[in-house]
Design a protein around this motif. Structure first.
Motif, PDB file in Angstrom:
ATOM      1  N   THR A 366      -0.618 -69.765 -10.684  1.00  0.00           N
ATOM      2  CA  THR A 366      -0.185 -70.099  -9.324  1.00  0.00           C
ATOM      3  C   THR A 366      -0.597 -71.539  -9.003  1.00  0.00           C
ATOM      4  O   THR A 366      -1.368 -72.154  -9.749  1.00  0.00           O
ATOM      5  CB  THR A 366      -0.880 -69.173  -8.320  1.00  0.00           C
ATOM      6  OG1 THR A 366      -2.283 -69.350  -8.497  1.00  0.00           O
ATOM      7  CG2 THR A 366      -0.514 -67.726  -8.573  1.00  0.00           C
ATOM      8  N   THR A 367      -0.128 -72.056  -7.880  1.00  0.00           N
ATOM      9  CA  THR A 367      -0.496 -73.430  -7.502  1.00  0.00           C
ATOM     10  C   THR A 367      -2.010 -73.601  -7.375  1.00  0.00           C
ATOM     11  O   THR A 367      -2.565 -74.544  -7.940  1.00  0.00           O
ATOM     12  CB  THR A 367       0.202 -73.834  -6.194  1.00  0.00           C
ATOM     13  OG1 THR A 367       1.594 -73.578  -6.338  1.00  0.00           O
ATOM     14  CG2 THR A 367      -0.015 -75.297  -5.889  1.00  0.00           C
ATOM     15  N   LEU A 370      -3.460 -73.762 -10.824  1.00  0.00           N
ATOM     16  CA  LEU A 370      -3.186 -75.022 -11.523  1.00  0.00           C
ATOM     17  C   LEU A 370      -4.143 -76.105 -11.059  1.00  0.00           C
ATOM     18  O   LEU A 370      -4.686 -76.865 -11.870  1.00  0.00           O
ATOM     19  CB  LEU A 370      -1.732 -75.445 -11.266  1.00  0.00           C
ATOM     20  CG  LEU A 370      -0.671 -74.602 -11.982  1.00  0.00           C
ATOM     21  CD1 LEU A 370       0.719 -74.966 -11.483  1.00  0.00           C
ATOM     22  CD2 LEU A 370      -0.769 -74.801 -13.488  1.00  0.00           C
ATOM     23  N   GLU A 438       5.658 -72.043  -3.319  1.00  0.00           N
ATOM     24  CA  GLU A 438       5.137 -72.218  -4.684  1.00  0.00           C
ATOM     25  C   GLU A 438       5.880 -73.313  -5.450  1.00  0.00           C
ATOM     26  O   GLU A 438       5.268 -74.076  -6.194  1.00  0.00           O
ATOM     27  CB  GLU A 438       5.240 -70.898  -5.456  1.00  0.00           C
ATOM     28  CG  GLU A 438       4.057 -69.974  -5.244  1.00  0.00           C
ATOM     29  CD  GLU A 438       2.772 -70.497  -5.897  1.00  0.00           C
ATOM     30  OE1 GLU A 438       2.741 -70.646  -7.124  1.00  0.00           O
ATOM     31  OE2 GLU A 438       1.797 -70.759  -5.160  1.00  0.00           O
ATOM     32  N   THR A 439       7.197 -73.399  -5.254  1.00  0.00           N
ATOM     33  CA  THR A 439       7.964 -74.403  -6.003  1.00  0.00           C
ATOM     34  C   THR A 439       7.527 -75.806  -5.611  1.00  0.00           C
ATOM     35  O   THR A 439       7.194 -76.643  -6.465  1.00  0.00           O
ATOM     36  CB  THR A 439       9.468 -74.240  -5.715  1.00  0.00           C
ATOM     37  OG1 THR A 439       9.776 -72.846  -5.818  1.00  0.00           O
ATOM     38  CG2 THR A 439      10.295 -75.034  -6.693  1.00  0.00           C
ATOM     39  N   LYS A 442       4.025 -76.454  -6.933  1.00  0.00           N
ATOM     40  CA  LYS A 442       3.898 -76.777  -8.359  1.00  0.00           C
ATOM     41  C   LYS A 442       4.444 -78.172  -8.650  1.00  0.00           C
ATOM     42  O   LYS A 442       3.904 -78.895  -9.491  1.00  0.00           O
ATOM     43  CB  LYS A 442       4.620 -75.737  -9.197  1.00  0.00           C
ATOM     44  CG  LYS A 442       3.781 -74.463  -9.321  1.00  0.00           C
ATOM     45  CD  LYS A 442       4.479 -73.378 -10.076  1.00  0.00           C
ATOM     46  CE  LYS A 442       3.547 -72.168 -10.170  1.00  0.00           C
ATOM     47  NZ  LYS A 442       4.253 -70.921 -10.396  1.00  0.00           N
ATOM     48  N   THR A 446       2.238 -81.095 -10.294  1.00  0.00           N
ATOM     49  CA  THR A 446       2.615 -81.778 -11.530  1.00  0.00           C
ATOM     50  C   THR A 446       2.625 -83.297 -11.330  1.00  0.00           C
ATOM     51  O   THR A 446       2.048 -84.045 -12.128  1.00  0.00           O
ATOM     52  CB  THR A 446       4.017 -81.315 -11.982  1.00  0.00           C
ATOM     53  OG1 THR A 446       4.021 -79.885 -11.968  1.00  0.00           O
ATOM     54  CG2 THR A 446       4.341 -81.822 -13.364  1.00  0.00           C
TER      55      THR A 446
END
Lengths: 570, 264, 275
Positions: A366-367, A370, A438-439, A442, A446
């Motif tokens: 999950t975020t 990460l 979540e998208t 992430k 990144t």
């Protein structure tokens, strides 16, 4: 209790609130704004380093004195990195880690209704905006803001003018706030734990915040005293840090008897422990999140706790490793090298335990996970590069070069800030009752991860090539004539890193109003804050919880669910 | 040109670089192991449908091992570092040449003791920002500061030393290679910090001696046989000379108080 | 001198938390500059060949009518040597001087003294509005051009960096607001004004310790700087009795009374010497 709250007027409920959750969220918004401000200052620094002396047209309107015709002048550059460092450390990272998570999490995670001293808590928050205002006022005064670095080394810091005086006063005010917060945390953790919640059943984040509070209470008064002495030196003509025989700008000064290095000793006696104030809570957050998303108990809970204690004790014994090149007795250098080498050991233990936690887990990326993994990975780089500069002879070369800048950014951005992002994304559902996207999360992760490494890793290389830090224009030096392109690459990466933060802001505010409803325990976690509603009511728990087990009981054999909350009877 | 360690020109630079590479090897190995393990675990133990984690709280033996191994490596490293440290920072070797460097915002005032071998006397030889040193012999630098902290940094030496107001710090160096190098200020000292650049000229003993002698001649010209100042008819005839057209000879008549020149 | 630093104000400031202004401006008052100390450095000998440009900023052009006050500043005794400037401290500076550069503090030619500011110190009545054309202080070849000049209260001062190196302009006036600004890039210009009369304001550059200049800030147009021949002309002086001062950075100031009547005034002479 909650009915009484409804009756409170708006300003009592949200502005001068005594509820630890409201105060935590006040800290959150204040320090996120300051994080943004500090980040914008960094963008200007990167502009100058990427394209030294090139005009940046629109800045002439914003800072006519600092960037006449859009061209940055060196004194403004000095203000920028001074204020960038000071804002990030004093008004972003420390308040985010200690102010936000300390206030929000401690009562919830120990099953208490609020802090031990709610009013002290309120005051500790309300000292922060004045501190920020006082420090930042410098930008609008004749001569500009503080410009002697966040370390404010005397004598430079005593001769710089009103902006520097503001800086000193503001940091004293902030220190007062920290001490109040620290006292409150210590008292709360000792006295208000739920029945059954023994010390060794405390979540690691609480352990970290508890020890951090002890460090704060022990170290901050030293800084405050030193700052008051510095203030006297710069305004009243005293000579605590100013020796006889100073000739400033051609004018002989009347000072006598002061010791320049005394400031450094006192400053680092606070500020090295302060490094741990800025990393221990992040370690706690990572230790909290890794088990949740590895669905495994934390590996080596006890050694993790002892490692925190070890860091806290040793953290007070390493301060002079910032002074290997200062002219202090070389024998002192030896002892501080030794203690510095030793303090790497508990950090190593923690790293291995985090890896052990992942081993044979069932990892959910999950975020928040990460960010927590990035914390571990980046903190390792921060820690390992610390060994170079712990070795005294190598430090003689790398001290005050970009190697140091890289090292501290791997610790404070790669470590603390990824820990902060992990914490915010993890507890956002609890704070606001809605899930972050979540998208977007992430994507933000990144870009931040890549951008961060693209900016900060080359700093090590630049340091190894001998580029001093706090340098407005490096191109005149023959050994640095060829580092321009690398600096431009870093600057471009920095701008992208800055832009990527817009995703976080967008996600934050979009989710605040439109995010999916979170429910009480969206991450299927075990600690007490997940046992109440999201957001929790005033008073936190409708019935005070009782604790039956440790904080990280995941994947217990023989149980249908792979998490076993602390408050569920066996 | 590679962005990496600059060339080495001091006797202790190789020892410092060796230590640097040892640390790089140790930390590089640790870096690869830890990050590799982390990545491997992330791939290997990625959660999925029906996967359940192993329930364990730790392993005392493993924990003792991974405490002891780094501790042992770090302690050994500390002892090795100490050997280099005492070489660089211990008792300086016996030397014939000492140089005083007085830092100020934003210049390096370099001072050679002159024939009497003592600083702050009238026969001193001074320069601004120009440090000349002979190669292959140890030199002791005395660092002072007039105003704020500065730091004397020659990257090719691999060391820096702060110049702290109120105290004199010392740095010895034996240069191994002739050439010209930059001196940088490595401690923030104000708006001109970045521009506080000095110039090191390392040269063979003979060339150095010639330079020092020339500087001495220029700053302390030997007393001329001419009559004392004020007497008309001397080279510096004050009233009659058509000044703008009179060329200024390189070596001027003796200054009555040369030491004043040197203590601006 | 630090006891001068208004302890009570600073204390109040700390207590109220608004006291960011506590420290600095007052310092300037304590810092009467060290021109006198530097004065001792001058050596006796002859004048070097470097031609010295006459430095005469537009002085009295605004005034119409009145007398033209002319005079000369004499030098008595042996001409001091002009001290050579060693510019190897910054290669950018050195490259611009094929021949040696000399200090401009003491310029003695034919028993006259240049770079002396001569101005009416007392006796001027009426108010004179400041011209809008700026006085330009140029940094070229790591020297200030001009070395000594006069400027009017509220007249713009434009400071220009013509060198491709960093100069900082560190001005420490006592009546006016001190400033210290850097010009890192060639061609940079900084505009300043002085709001109060003050003789003199010293300018210096900390990067190039030999660089300094003096600016006299005056409320009226009646001033001039002596040229290489020691002469000066102050135009348009109205009738009246005045105290005329001649100011030199090394040898201090001398005054004498002058009387202008019927638009006529006798020539004035000052004499400086090393003693």
């Amino acid at each position: 209790m909650s009915t009484a709250t409804q009756a409170l007027p708006f300003w009592r409920k949200y502005l001068f609130a005594t509820d630890h959750k409201v105060i935590g969220i006040q800290f959150l918004f204040t320090s996120l704004v300051m994080l943004l401000v500090g980040g914008l200052l960094a963008m200007l620094i990167r502009w100058q380093l990427g394209w030294p002396g090139q005009p940046l047209g629109f800045m002439e309107k914003i800072a006519p004195a600092g960037m006449p015709g859009g061209v940055m002048v060196p004194e403004f550059y000095n203000m920028l990195f001074t204020m960038h460092g000071s804002i990030m450390i004093f008004f972003a990272i420390i308040p985010l880690l200690v102010g936000v998570f300390g206030n929000y999490l401690i009562p919830l995670k120990i099953g208490a209704g609020d802090m031990a001293f709610p009013r002290l808590n309120m005051i500790s928050f309300w000292l922060v905006p004045p501190a920020i205002a006082i420090v930042c006022t410098g930008f609008f005064l004749e001569g500009g803001a503080a410009a002697s670095g966040w370390t404010a080394y005397a004598p430079l810091s005593t001769i710089l003018g009103p902006g520097q005086v503001c800086w000193i006063v503001g940091v004293i005010v902030l220190g007062t706030s920290s001490i109040m917060g620290g006292l409150n945390y210590i008292t709360t953790v000792i006295n208000l734990r739920a029945p059954g919640l023994s010390f060794f059943r405390l979540p690691l984040s609480i352990w970290a915040l508890f020890i951090t509070a002890i460090i704060t209470v022990m170290a901050t008064p030293v800084l405050a005293s030193a700052l008051i002495l510095l203030l006297c030196d710069s305004t009243l003509g005293t000579s605590f840090f100013l020796p006889a025989g100073l000739i400033i700008d051609g004018v002989a000064q009347a000072h006598s008897g002061g010791q320049v290095l005394l400031w450094q000793h006192l400053f680092w006696f606070y500020s090295h422990p302060a490094v741990y104030i800025m990393i221990l809570p992040a370690m706690g957050i990572a230790s909290e999140i890794l088990p949740v998303f590895a669905r495994k108990p934390l590996f080596g809970y006890h050694s993790m706790v002892y490692a925190i204690m070890g860091i806290a004790v040793l953290g007070f014994l390493v301060w002079a490793h910032h002074m290997f090149a200062s002219g202090m007795n070389p024998t002192l250098g030896t002892s501080f090298m030794l203690s510095t080498m030793v303090i790497a050991v508990p950090s190593a233990i923690k790293t291995f335990n985090w890896l052990g936690t992942l081993w044979r887990g069932a990892i959910r990326l999950t975020t928040p996970m990460l960010h927590a993994l990035a914390f571990v990975s980046m903190f390792v780089i921060g820690g390992l590069t610390g060994i170079f500069i712990a070795a005294t002879p190598v430090d003689l070369y790398l001290h005050d070069t970009y190697f140091i800048v890289g090292h501290l950014h791997y610790v404070l951005f790669g470590g603390s800030l990824f820990g902060i992002f992990a914490g915010i994304t993890f507890w956002f559902p609890k704070m606001f009752g809605r899930m972050l996207n979540e998208t977007l999360g992430k994507l933000h992760f990144t870009l931040t991860f890549l951008g961060f490494n693209a900016v900060m890793f080359p700093m090590f290389i630049l340091g190894i090539a001998g580029m001093p830090r706090r340098i407005y224009d490096y191109r005149q030096y023959t050994h640095l004539a060829h580092v321009g392109e690398m600096n431009q690459f870093m600057s471009v990466a920095a701008f992208l890193l800055g832009l990527a933060q817009l995703l976080f802001i967008a996600n934050f505010f979009w989710s605040l109003f439109r995010g999916r409803k979170a429910g009480d325990n969206p991450w299927q976690a075990t600690t007490l804050e997940w046992a109440t509603s999201s957001p929790p009511p005033h008073g936190n728990f409708t019935t005070p919880p009782t604790v039956y087990r440790g904080p990280y009981e995941y994947s217990v054999p023989g149980r249908a669910q792979d998490w076993w909350p602390q408050n569920v009877p066996s | 040109m590679r962005v990496w360690l600059p060339e080495r020109i001091s006797t202790y630079a190789p020892a410092i670089d060796r230590l640097f590479y040892i640390v790089l090897a140790i930390t590089g190995t640790a870096f690869v192991l830890v990050q590799g393990t982390l990545l491997y675990f992330l791939v290997r133990y990625r959660g999925g449908a029906g996967r359940r984690a192993t329930y364990t709280h730790g392993n005392t033996l493993v924990e003792i091992i991974w405490t002891a191994v780094p501790a042992a490596i770090l302690i050994v490293l500390a002892f090795y570092s100490q050997r280099v440290w005492s070489y660089v920072r211990g008792t300086p070797p016996a030397t014939d040449l000492q140089v005083q460097i007085l830092a100020e915002q934003f210049a390096w005032n370099i001072r050679y003791a002159g024939p009497d071998g003592r600083f702050d006397t009238s026969d001193d030889i001074t320069t601004i920002n120009q440090l000349h040193l002979p190669v292959d012999e140890p030199v002791l630098l005395h660092l002072k500061s007039k105003d704020v902290i500065h730091s004397f940094f020659v990257p090719q030496f691999r060391v820096k030393q702060d110049a702290v107001p109120g105290i004199t710090t010392r740095l010895w160096v034996q240069v191994t290679k002739a050439g010209t190098y930059d001196i940088a200020c490595a401690e923030l000292c104000g708006l001109g910090h970045y521009r506080m650049r000095g110039f090191l000229t390392a040269e063979p003993r003979d060339t150095f001696a010639q330079w020092l002698q020339a500087a001495e001649l220029e700053q302390h010209p030997p007393p001329a046989p001419e009559p004392t100042a004020g007497e008309p008819g001397a080279e510096s005839a004050p009233t009659s000379a058509s000044a703008p057209s009179a060329p200024a000879p390189e070596s001027q008549p003796a200054s009555p108080t040369p030491q004043e020149l040197l203590h601006p | 001198m630090n006891t001068q630093r208004v302890a009570s104000i600073a204390l109040m400031a700390i207590v109220t938390g608004i006291g960011c202004g506590g420290g600095r401006a007052q310092d300037a008052a304590a810092r009467t500059e060290d021109a006198e100390q530097q004065a001792a450095n001058v050596q006796l000998a002859e004048t070097p060949e470097t031609p010295v440009k006459a430095i005469r900023p537009a002085a009295a052009s605004a005034a119409t009518g009145g007398a033209s006050l002319q005079g000369i500043v004499h030098w008595s005794g042996t001409a001091p040597t002009r001290e050579k400037i060693s510019m190897d401290a910054d290669p950018v500076c050195q490259q611009q001087h094929a021949q040696a550069a000399y200090k401009e503090d003491v310029i003695v030619n034919n028993a006259t003294l240049g770079n002396v500011l001569v101005y009416l110190k007392e006796g001027v009545s009426g108010s004179y509005s400041a011209p809008s054309t700026p006085v330009v202080l140029n940094q070229a070849g790591c020297m200030y051009k001009p070395h000594v000049a006069g400027i009017r209260v509220n007249q713009p001062l434009q400071i220009v960096n013509s060198d491709s190196t960093l100069h900082n302009i560190n001005a420490k006036p006592t009546a006016n607001r001190p400033f210290n600004v850097a010009q890192p890039v060639q061609g940079m210009k900084t505009d300043k004004t002085f709001t109060k009369p003050e003789v003199m304001v010293k300018f210096k550059c900390n990067v190039h310790p030999w660089m300094n200049a003096y600016l006299g800030v005056l409320e009226h147009p009646f001033f001039a700087v002596t040229g290489e021949d020691g002469s000066f002309t102050i135009a348009g002086v109205p009738d009246g009795t005045y105290v005329l001062e001649a100011w030199h950075e090394v040898y201090g100031a001398k005054t004498q009374n002058v009387t202008v009547s019927g638009g006529r005034v006798s020539p004035v002479e000052f004499t400086f010497s090393a003693q």
